[in-house]
Write a protein that holds these residues in place. Sequence first.
Motif, short mmCIF file in Angstrom:
data_model
loop_
_atom_site.label_atom_id
_atom_site.label_comp_id
_atom_site.label_asym_id
_atom_site.label_seq_id
_atom_site.Cartn_x
_atom_site.Cartn_y
_atom_site.Cartn_z
N PHE A 154 0.83 -1.20 0.00
CA PHE A 154 0.00 0.00 0.00
C PHE A 154 0.86 1.25 0.00
O PHE A 154 1.93 1.31 0.63
N ASN A 155 0.37 2.28 -0.69
CA ASN A 155 1.07 3.54 -0.80
C ASN A 155 0.04 4.66 -0.74
O ASN A 155 -0.94 4.64 -1.48
N ASN A 156 0.23 5.62 0.16
CA ASN A 156 -0.77 6.67 0.36
C ASN A 156 -0.56 7.91 -0.50
O ASN A 156 -1.24 8.92 -0.32
N LYS A 157 0.36 7.85 -1.46
CA LYS A 157 0.56 9.00 -2.36
C LYS A 157 -0.70 9.23 -3.18
O LYS A 157 -1.38 8.29 -3.60
N LYS A 158 -0.99 10.49 -3.41
CA LYS A 158 -2.17 10.86 -4.20
C LYS A 158 -1.80 11.48 -5.54
O LYS A 158 -2.69 11.90 -6.30
N MET A 159 -0.51 11.54 -5.85
CA MET A 159 -0.04 11.95 -7.16
C MET A 159 1.03 10.95 -7.58
O MET A 159 2.09 10.85 -6.95
N ILE A 160 0.75 10.17 -8.60
CA ILE A 160 1.64 9.11 -9.07
C ILE A 160 2.28 9.60 -10.36
O ILE A 160 1.58 9.94 -11.32
N THR A 161 3.60 9.61 -10.40
CA THR A 161 4.31 10.15 -11.55
C THR A 161 5.06 9.06 -12.27
O THR A 161 5.78 8.27 -11.65
N HIS A 162 4.87 9.00 -13.59
CA HIS A 162 5.60 8.08 -14.43
C HIS A 162 6.30 8.89 -15.51
O HIS A 162 6.21 10.12 -15.53
N ASP A 163 6.99 8.23 -16.42
CA ASP A 163 7.80 8.94 -17.40
C ASP A 163 7.00 9.97 -18.19
O ASP A 163 7.45 11.11 -18.37
N TYR A 164 5.83 9.59 -18.67
CA TYR A 164 5.04 10.48 -19.51
C TYR A 164 3.68 10.83 -18.90
O TYR A 164 2.91 11.57 -19.51
N TRP A 165 3.39 10.29 -17.72
CA TRP A 165 2.05 10.42 -17.14
C TRP A 165 2.10 10.82 -15.67
O TRP A 165 3.03 10.47 -14.95
N GLN A 166 1.06 11.52 -15.26
CA GLN A 166 0.72 11.71 -13.85
C GLN A 166 -0.68 11.16 -13.63
O GLN A 166 -1.56 11.38 -14.45
N ILE A 167 -0.86 10.43 -12.54
CA ILE A 167 -2.19 9.98 -12.13
C ILE A 167 -2.50 10.66 -10.81
O ILE A 167 -1.78 10.47 -9.82
N ALA A 168 -3.54 11.49 -10.81
CA ALA A 168 -3.92 12.25 -9.62
C ALA A 168 -5.15 11.62 -8.98
O ALA A 168 -6.14 11.36 -9.66
N ASP B 175 2.02 18.66 -13.80
CA ASP B 175 3.23 18.84 -14.61
C ASP B 175 2.80 18.90 -16.07
O ASP B 175 2.40 17.90 -16.65
N LYS B 176 2.86 20.08 -16.64
CA LYS B 176 2.32 20.28 -17.98
C LYS B 176 3.18 19.63 -19.06
O LYS B 176 2.82 19.67 -20.24
N THR B 177 4.30 19.04 -18.68
CA THR B 177 5.10 18.27 -19.65
C THR B 177 4.63 16.82 -19.72
O THR B 177 5.15 16.04 -20.51
N LYS B 178 3.64 16.44 -18.87
CA LYS B 178 3.14 15.07 -18.84
C LYS B 178 1.63 15.06 -19.12
O LYS B 178 0.96 16.10 -19.04
N HIS B 179 1.11 13.89 -19.42
CA HIS B 179 -0.33 13.68 -19.56
C HIS B 179 -0.89 13.29 -18.19
O HIS B 179 -0.20 12.68 -17.38
N GLN B 180 -2.16 13.64 -17.95
CA GLN B 180 -2.78 13.33 -16.66
C GLN B 180 -4.03 12.47 -16.82
O GLN B 180 -4.85 12.68 -17.72
N LEU B 181 -4.16 11.51 -15.90
CA LEU B 181 -5.39 10.76 -15.68
C LEU B 181 -5.85 11.09 -14.28
O LEU B 181 -5.09 10.92 -13.31
N ILE B 182 -7.07 11.61 -14.14
CA ILE B 182 -7.62 12.00 -12.84
C ILE B 182 -8.54 10.89 -12.36
O ILE B 182 -9.45 10.47 -13.08
N MET B 183 -8.34 10.43 -11.11
CA MET B 183 -9.16 9.36 -10.55
C MET B 183 -9.81 9.84 -9.26
O MET B 183 -9.21 10.59 -8.48
#
Length: 268
Positions: free
Chosen positions: A109-123, A149-157
Amino acid sequence: MSITTKPTLSAEFTLAQISDCHLFSQTNGMHYGANVYQNLVNVLQMIKTQYQVQAIIFTGDITQDHSEISYQRFTQAVMSCGITIPFYYLAGNHDEHELLDKYLSVSPFNNKKMITHDYWQIALLNSKSETPKGFVSEGELSALENNIDKTKHQLIMMHHHPLDVGYFIDRHGLTNQMQFWQTINNQQTVKAIACGHVHQAMTIYPEPEVKRVPLYTCPATSIQFDPHKDSGSSNGQGGGFRIFSLFANGEIETQCHFLARNINDSSD
């Protein structure tokens, strides 16, 4: 199954979304005729053995009876399936933030609410309010705007659905839909919204002057609601989950998968 596109590129980041487990303190607890603990275990095993995902994101409603033990049952299910990939979470209207953080406090389990990958952020947005209805606070929306991060794509959950879906669950939807979509529509790098709460697999496409991006809803691991009924009732379909494949060019491929039909469902 819902698919936005089939890019020729290889997926950059693949994740599973699960939602709405509605567990009891007992593992034999039944919700509208379904053993929801066993459904959760079966969904997790299906994800682990059949899909190559890099993360699991839970979008709320661990508990049905609001007991602390139901949170322990959730962690028990995850551990019993040998899940080792990062497992992120947010609160549903049935959940308590304090109990989530208390019991979902060890690996994976991980309580982070912003997940960052090479080209994506999942908020992961908090939509829990003091009532079953949803509300995303101004502070939450401002934090989203500031942390994108406007250099990445975002998926909002999120948990609550930010658009009406046409059946009784709309009585408990997001109350500040207009404010939410004003914020989202101003963020050009946001590619999609994903939510739980509705107990159905749906795709709601963009509409001019309303929403710029699609909304994907996640089937519940517990039961799927019958949209033709005026209150909670199972349509007999088995527990499910959604897979997202996120591509470097900003495209998304997504599919929903289900367990076998709930043979003990009283609506059959």
